[in-house]
Design an enzyme around this catalytic site. Structure first.
Site, PDB file in Angstrom:
ATOM      1  N   HIS A   1     -38.828   2.787  26.013  1.00  0.00           N
ATOM      2  CA  HIS A   1     -38.546   1.610  25.182  1.00  0.00           C
ATOM      3  C   HIS A   1     -37.261   0.898  25.589  1.00  0.00           C
ATOM      4  CE1 HIS A   1     -36.559   4.836  22.650  1.00  0.00           C
ATOM      5  NE2 HIS A   1     -35.620   3.910  22.566  1.00  0.00           N
TER       6      HIS A   1
ATOM      7  N   SER B   1     -30.771   6.908  22.990  1.00  0.00           N
ATOM      8  CA  SER B   1     -32.103   6.874  23.596  1.00  0.00           C
ATOM      9  C   SER B   1     -32.007   6.804  25.111  1.00  0.00           C
ATOM     10  CB  SER B   1     -32.892   5.653  23.106  1.00  0.00           C
ATOM     11  OG  SER B   1     -33.392   5.864  21.817  1.00  0.00           O
TER      12      SER B   1
END
Length: 323
Positions: A155, A278
């Protein structure tokens, strides 16, 4: 005296896996934002460990000689003012999933700030500044797995919520607040897999940034990576470090703990993280041998979670490493 051979590892390990989960439907097929994925095909057999000359690797251990000087000769350390715009950059995961998927601090906050970011392995971990498909900017963490390959979450390179492939990503390795000890590079070349770009399946939420050249990677070195059996991963002590969104921009934060649950495609743990982590590495440190990533961190919820480096993930990483 510099222990040069201990500072960098590019070793890779692949244990024979008891299963090859989700190989169906081509979900592990590598995809690129460019017309063709030009990486060499990966070897489907057991991959032996090995080392390559990078960072201090290849220099003799000579008393009184500074490998840092040799590596940084001709390189100008950058120091920049952190603008309010940078300080306010949202994590890419928050844009993709919403606040409920943010990485989490589990109980008492045990995170430690890394100040020596110009040293290995911290310098091989990167602050990513992303310009997404819709022009909006966000942040993530990445880490070198090869001379020009920076691993991260899917992502971070491909956002369904923001319109697809990122326009560009600035990679700042070893950033420490306003100090950029190795400068930065901007990339417009990315990789992920169909399981993420087509299916938006979190089990396949991984990808990489391919830099224009090998200058940064050869200066800072890179992590090894491994695919281990479930039994070996269970309760393994692992490390994580990344660029947290609740801390001053560009500061790197570390925590460690045991893997509490192993599934066919994910690892779970109570290691403290936060939005912005992330894409950061979850790695095992074997003293005297090296550092081997076993997962790509990307999800919170206490337990927090990483995409597990199973056999097909390992093969894609090996392919991307050699770009």
């Amino acid at each position: 005296m510099c222990k040069c051979n201990e500072s960098v590892s590019s070793e890779q390990v692949l244990d024979v896996h008891e299963s090859d989960p989700a190989a169906e439907d081509n979900l592990y097929d590598s995809v690129s934002n460019e017309e063709a994925d030009t990486g060499a095909p990966a070897d489907d057999e057991l991959v032996e460990g090995g080392t390559e000359e990078s960072a201090e690797g290849g220099l003799e251990d000579v008393e009184g000689f500074s490998p840092t000087h040799a590596l940084n000769e001709g390189l100008k350390t950058e120091e920049v003012q952190i603008s309010q715009e940078l300080a306010d950059l949202p994590p890419a995961g928050k844009i993709e999933f919403g606040a409920e998927f943010a990485e989490s601090v589990c109980g008492a906050d045990g995170r430690i700030r890394i100040n020596a970011t110009a040293r290995y392995p911290w310098r091989a971990i990167c602050q990513l500044i992303i310009t997404m498909a819709n022009g909006r900017r966000s942040r993530c963490t990445g880490w070198f797995i090869g001379p020009r390959t920076v691993m991260t979450s899917g992502h971070c390179v491909y956002s369904h919520s923001a319109g697809g492939w990122a326009r560009q990503i600035e990679v700042i390795t070893g950033m420490n607040a306003g100090i950029r000890p190795y400068g930065s590079q901007v990339s417009r070349s990315f990789r992920s897999v169909r399981g993420w770009t087509k299916s938006r399946n979190s089990d396949f939420d991984y990808g990489c940034v391919v830099l224009p050249n090998k200058v940064l990677g050869n200066r800072v070195g890179w992590f090894g990576f491994a695919s281990y059996s479930s039994g070996k991963l269970d309760h393994m002590l692992v490390n994580n470090s990344g660029y947290a969104g609740d801390k001053p921009f560009g500061t790197q934060w570390y925590n460690a703990g045991k893997i509490t649950k192993v599934t066919s495609r994910k690892l779970e743990y109570m290691i403290d993280t936060y939005g912005g982590h992330s894409g950061s590495p979850v790695w095992r440190y074997i003293k005297g041998k090296g550092r081997y990533a076993v997962g790509i961190h990307g999800y919170g919820g206490c337990p927090n979670k990483a995409v597990r480096i199973v056999k097909p993930v390992f093969r894609n990483m090996l392919k991307w490493k050699n770009l």
